[in-house]
Enzyme design. Structure first.
Site, PDB file in Angstrom:
ATOM      1  N   ASP B 133      29.308 -66.712  -9.703  1.00  0.00           N
ATOM      2  CA  ASP B 133      28.014 -67.354 -10.097  1.00  0.00           C
ATOM      3  C   ASP B 133      28.019 -67.488 -11.393  1.00  0.00           C
ATOM      4  O   ASP B 133      28.364 -66.377 -12.168  1.00  0.00           O
ATOM      5  CB  ASP B 133      26.823 -66.549  -9.542  1.00  0.00           C
ATOM      6  CG  ASP B 133      25.532 -67.268  -9.360  1.00  0.00           C
ATOM      7  OD1 ASP B 133      25.662 -68.696  -9.313  1.00  0.00           O
ATOM      8  OD2 ASP B 133      24.455 -66.619  -9.147  1.00  0.00           O
ATOM      9  N   HIS B 140      16.440 -71.660 -17.646  1.00  0.00           N
ATOM     10  CA  HIS B 140      16.355 -70.566 -16.801  1.00  0.00           C
ATOM     11  C   HIS B 140      16.892 -69.272 -17.663  1.00  0.00           C
ATOM     12  O   HIS B 140      16.101 -68.242 -17.983  1.00  0.00           O
ATOM     13  CB  HIS B 140      17.225 -70.425 -15.762  1.00  0.00           C
ATOM     14  CG  HIS B 140      17.318 -69.098 -15.053  1.00  0.00           C
ATOM     15  ND1 HIS B 140      16.380 -68.715 -14.336  1.00  0.00           N
ATOM     16  CD2 HIS B 140      18.330 -68.334 -14.727  1.00  0.00           C
ATOM     17  CE1 HIS B 140      16.602 -67.391 -13.669  1.00  0.00           C
ATOM     18  NE2 HIS B 140      17.897 -67.173 -14.100  1.00  0.00           N
ATOM     19  N   ARG B 149      13.140 -60.515 -24.500  1.00  0.00           N
ATOM     20  CA  ARG B 149      13.360 -60.623 -25.905  1.00  0.00           C
ATOM     21  C   ARG B 149      12.601 -61.824 -26.282  1.00  0.00           C
ATOM     22  O   ARG B 149      13.323 -63.165 -26.641  1.00  0.00           O
ATOM     23  CB  ARG B 149      14.950 -60.958 -26.209  1.00  0.00           C
ATOM     24  CG  ARG B 149      15.841 -59.880 -25.840  1.00  0.00           C
ATOM     25  CD  ARG B 149      17.136 -59.897 -26.085  1.00  0.00           C
ATOM     26  NE  ARG B 149      17.519 -61.242 -25.313  1.00  0.00           N
ATOM     27  CZ  ARG B 149      18.097 -61.095 -23.964  1.00  0.00           C
ATOM     28  NH1 ARG B 149      18.201 -59.907 -23.371  1.00  0.00           N
ATOM     29  NH2 ARG B 149      18.311 -62.200 -23.239  1.00  0.00           N
ATOM     30  N   GLU B 205      16.567 -68.342  -5.995  1.00  0.00           N
ATOM     31  CA  GLU B 205      17.156 -69.031  -7.290  1.00  0.00           C
ATOM     32  C   GLU B 205      17.563 -70.302  -6.749  1.00  0.00           C
ATOM     33  O   GLU B 205      18.370 -70.262  -5.823  1.00  0.00           O
ATOM     34  CB  GLU B 205      18.098 -68.286  -7.876  1.00  0.00           C
ATOM     35  CG  GLU B 205      17.470 -66.905  -8.598  1.00  0.00           C
ATOM     36  CD  GLU B 205      18.558 -66.509  -9.645  1.00  0.00           C
ATOM     37  OE1 GLU B 205      19.772 -66.404  -9.331  1.00  0.00           O
ATOM     38  OE2 GLU B 205      18.097 -65.656 -10.666  1.00  0.00           O
ATOM     39  N   GLU B 207      20.026 -73.134  -7.164  1.00  0.00           N
ATOM     40  CA  GLU B 207      21.472 -73.503  -7.653  1.00  0.00           C
ATOM     41  C   GLU B 207      22.280 -74.395  -6.807  1.00  0.00           C
ATOM     42  O   GLU B 207      21.716 -74.725  -5.793  1.00  0.00           O
ATOM     43  CB  GLU B 207      22.176 -72.261  -7.586  1.00  0.00           C
ATOM     44  CG  GLU B 207      21.483 -71.035  -8.218  1.00  0.00           C
ATOM     45  CD  GLU B 207      22.577 -69.654  -8.576  1.00  0.00           C
ATOM     46  OE1 GLU B 207      23.909 -70.041  -8.390  1.00  0.00           O
ATOM     47  OE2 GLU B 207      22.217 -68.809  -8.794  1.00  0.00           O
ATOM     48  N   ASP B 239      20.303 -68.088  -4.345  1.00  0.00           N
ATOM     49  CA  ASP B 239      20.905 -66.882  -4.724  1.00  0.00           C
ATOM     50  C   ASP B 239      19.885 -65.822  -4.735  1.00  0.00           C
ATOM     51  O   ASP B 239      19.177 -65.412  -5.711  1.00  0.00           O
ATOM     52  CB  ASP B 239      21.595 -66.939  -6.076  1.00  0.00           C
ATOM     53  CG  ASP B 239      21.921 -65.594  -6.642  1.00  0.00           C
ATOM     54  OD1 ASP B 239      22.247 -64.677  -5.921  1.00  0.00           O
ATOM     55  OD2 ASP B 239      22.067 -65.644  -8.031  1.00  0.00           O
ATOM     56  N   LYS B 259      21.581 -58.715  -5.635  1.00  0.00           N
ATOM     57  CA  LYS B 259      21.801 -60.133  -5.442  1.00  0.00           C
ATOM     58  C   LYS B 259      22.969 -60.278  -4.165  1.00  0.00           C
ATOM     59  O   LYS B 259      23.011 -61.204  -3.502  1.00  0.00           O
ATOM     60  CB  LYS B 259      22.911 -60.649  -6.468  1.00  0.00           C
ATOM     61  CG  LYS B 259      22.077 -60.937  -7.755  1.00  0.00           C
ATOM     62  CD  LYS B 259      21.319 -62.151  -7.868  1.00  0.00           C
ATOM     63  CE  LYS B 259      20.871 -62.340  -9.369  1.00  0.00           C
ATOM     64  NZ  LYS B 259      20.274 -63.576  -9.572  1.00  0.00           N
TER      65      LYS B 259
END
Lengths: 433, 433
Positions: B133, B140, B149, B205, B207, B239, B259
């Site tokens: 992956d 994202h 952060r 998720e 994807e 995912d 996951k």
């Protein structure tokens, strides 16, 4: 049927009629590991190692010498079927092989199906569906962590979570197959941009591998008191690593190209039946460490879940080989330096319902001792490349050079039992193309 | 034979005699995706989707209607053989299927081998050897990074390295199969110790998946100008992620149990031949971003390596289902938000010599748009659980509840061509056991 199954196959007085099997460092009759081999002129088949020889189990099965429950599985080209078989069936097969290879009267009928291992090619023993690698060597985690965070080498999760991640199944190769020095992105500390080229920090990692036997359905965890029943056996694993690629790529999703270019395993599956006499208590945790969470805690696993296995790493450089020198031992240390047991990593892996399948491979992560003589990688031995290791030729190593060959070895020993070994996990570094 | 192969199968004037195929949102005759299906009373076999129907390719092959180079591969139970076939053979098969399904004279001989898709079970299209992956959705990565952060959301390697990691192949399931809410360790921010139990932050998720066709031998990289030739096709990939498990476990080796409990894919392989008309230029990088390193840079890949695919996520809660409400669209955005092309992730993956095999699956990573209406996960939509999403029932969601069903959809469109779709990637959340 638990991991603890002990029977007459473990009797230290048992001997084999196969020449040089008794006293063999790796494969006395008390071991009987399974593998897949090709004789010089033949196709792959399942065999069992006995001393310096390999017995062709497909031939034995076709001759009607093996128990009916496993005879068909022994004519396959991989061990996946045998790994998936009920534990009792594997125990029965082991007992039958122990009889066949110990009773002198069987020699005449079996001798033509024995091949000298030296003339055979060993293959991967199973089709590996998924490969996961753990990080249970706490001294390794400390040594590596200290290079990044001198005051706080272990992250807060380490003593709670058996840390693991997924690895690459397709690039796992059996002992003997050389690896090509990989290329990749690395960013020298003083550079402003990364460069692409062959790794300058190729390393090995000393690990044990765990072969999954019986699987679990998706969505169904494996309780800790049943974890041992899902283990078919063990092997040695060299998790080759490109440290410069790793340092640059690994945040935030973990190592990828730094690890997946090649992994070497020893080709013989040392069964959990063969390892039964070598189970020992998991060493007590330091007083300040938390107890494992309840889903990872089982009295039997704590009392008998570690293994009395000594591990060692040997290096031979091209110059040493040309000079006819013996390999240099780089380190030696016990597998009891694992902070988590094999049972705990199996249970943790399936604790979210993740399904494990027969033939899946789990790596323990690098197993280092607390002291330098037992460090399981060059990154640790050379302190990140700062303290070169001296070779008997006068050469030095911080990381591996082309032509270097690394051999991992392991043996299990316990009072009152015949020690058994894992065979070699060996590979040589070829230059980048 | 490159990715750009265009022929009469892409003709927008082409129509099919199959009822309701013309104008079908997903599977008009210009698509012709491959899959593996079982009719209500039958065993798994290879089929091709055409409108609301599935054509049994095994039956066509046995009747001698398919090209000899691929007929045998069409009677298998997975697409691995077809994926491994030379590109020209797959192109020839596609052209033959296009003829068979467009020419009214073929209707009589084929009609009995057409099954309504509604009555069929769709399986995984291939045996997935390895699943990797990636993390190429830059918005994202920004959105997630900003939660940790705020001033420096993207790590320094992001604009140089197509960041990826290995995932779990065994727990990938086709659309429609429900997932069980996983348990695991999580550490609430105010707690001093982790707890073990069902995840409280279950997420999806959005994807794309990339199916590998032709493989590469271990030790042999794939040049960027050949990367397209190693792609067999694409699918949708959900995912599923347990954010609380992920936050606690992921350092230093990346996501693992957060996951690997379940991943859902759409079961139809949208071939690279079918996608040829929808290739577009890779959007230019911001002026301050570095150019890709030379091994990732190819003029043709830059000019035509992105895809004009729109992606969307739909949610249906149990209460919405009971009330007969339509699914709520949570987001919609283009696949051109990928910072790296499919060719770049294939080339990067093999750049260290890692061997890819036919049937391997690569995920792109979550594809989010720059704005909230295109965010590809609940973690982004709810800003880490702080801003609930409103449902038409009056319910709210920060993360998924039991009974919620997530459906991913995608369609490719280009001027002068008939749009094609990917079919559904759908699964419902079952409670923890």
């Amino acid at each position: 049927m638990n991991w603890w199954h002990m029977d007459e196959t473990h009797d230290p007085a048992l001997t084999s009629w196969v020449p040089d099997a008794d006293g063999h460092a790796d494969f006395p009759i008390q071991n009987l590991p399974f593998g897949v081999f090709s004789p010089a002129d033949g196709r792959p088949r399942i065999g069992v190692a006995i001393g310096p020889m390999i017995l062709d189990l497909a031939a034995c099965a076709q001759a009607g010498l093996l128990p009916s429950a496993t005879a068909g599985l022994c004519t396959a080209h991989t061990l996946n079927g045998l790994m998936a078989a009920p534990a009792q069936a594997r125990v029965d097969l082991r007992r039958r092989l122990s009889q066949l290879l110990s009773q002198p009267g069987e020699r005449a009928s079996l001798e033509s199906w024995l091949y000298p291992a030296d003339g055979c090619r060993l293959h991967l023993p199973a089709t590996i569906g998924d490969y996961s690698d753990f990080y249970v060597g706490i001294h390794h985690a400390n040594n590596v962590g200290r290079q990044f965070r001198p005051d706080n080498p272990l992250l807060p999760n380490y003593r709670y979570v058996p840390i693991g991640y997924h690895g690459r199944a397709s690039s796992i190769r059996p002992s003997g197959e050389p690896l090509v020095r990989p290329a990749g992105q690395r960013k020298p500390p003083e550079a402003t941009e990364p460069v692409f080229g062959p790794t300058a920090r190729l390393d090995y990692e000393l690990e044990l591998g765990v072969w999954i036997g019986e699987g679990n359905p998706l969505g169904t965890p494996i309780p800790i008191d049943r974890a041992g029943a899902h283990v078919a056996g063990m092997c040695l694993l060299n998790d080759w690593s490109a440290r410069d690629l790793q340092a640059w790529e690994y945040q935030p999703l973990g190592p990828f190209l730094a690890k997946n270019f090649h992994s070497t395993i020893s080709p013989w599956v040392i069964t959990r039946e063969a390892l039964a006499p070598f189970r020992i208590a998991q060493p007590p945790r330091p007083a300040d460490d938390p107890a494992p969470l309840p889903y990872l805690l089982d009295p039997d696993d704590q009392a008998h879940g570690a293994l009395a296995i000594m591990l060692e790493v040997l290096l031979t450089s091209a110059a040493m080989r040309e000079a006819g020198m013996a390999p240099l031992r780089l380190s030696r240390g016990p597998a009891s330096n694992m902070y988590w047991t094999v049972g705990q990593i199996v249970t943790h892996h399936a604790s979210n319902g993740c399904n494990l399948n027969p033939g899946d491979l789990l790596g323990t992560g690098t197993i280092s001792a607390a002291t330098r003589d037992g460090f399981g990688s060059l990154m640790e031995l050379s302190v990140g490349g700062k303290e070169p290791v001296a070779l008997p030729t006068g050469e030095t190593r911080t990381f591996l050079e082309d032509g270097d060959e690394i051999t991992l070895r392991a043996s299990a020993a316990a009072d009152g039992f015949v020690p058994i070994g894992f065979g070699e996990c060996r590979a040589r570094v070829l230059p980048a193309p």
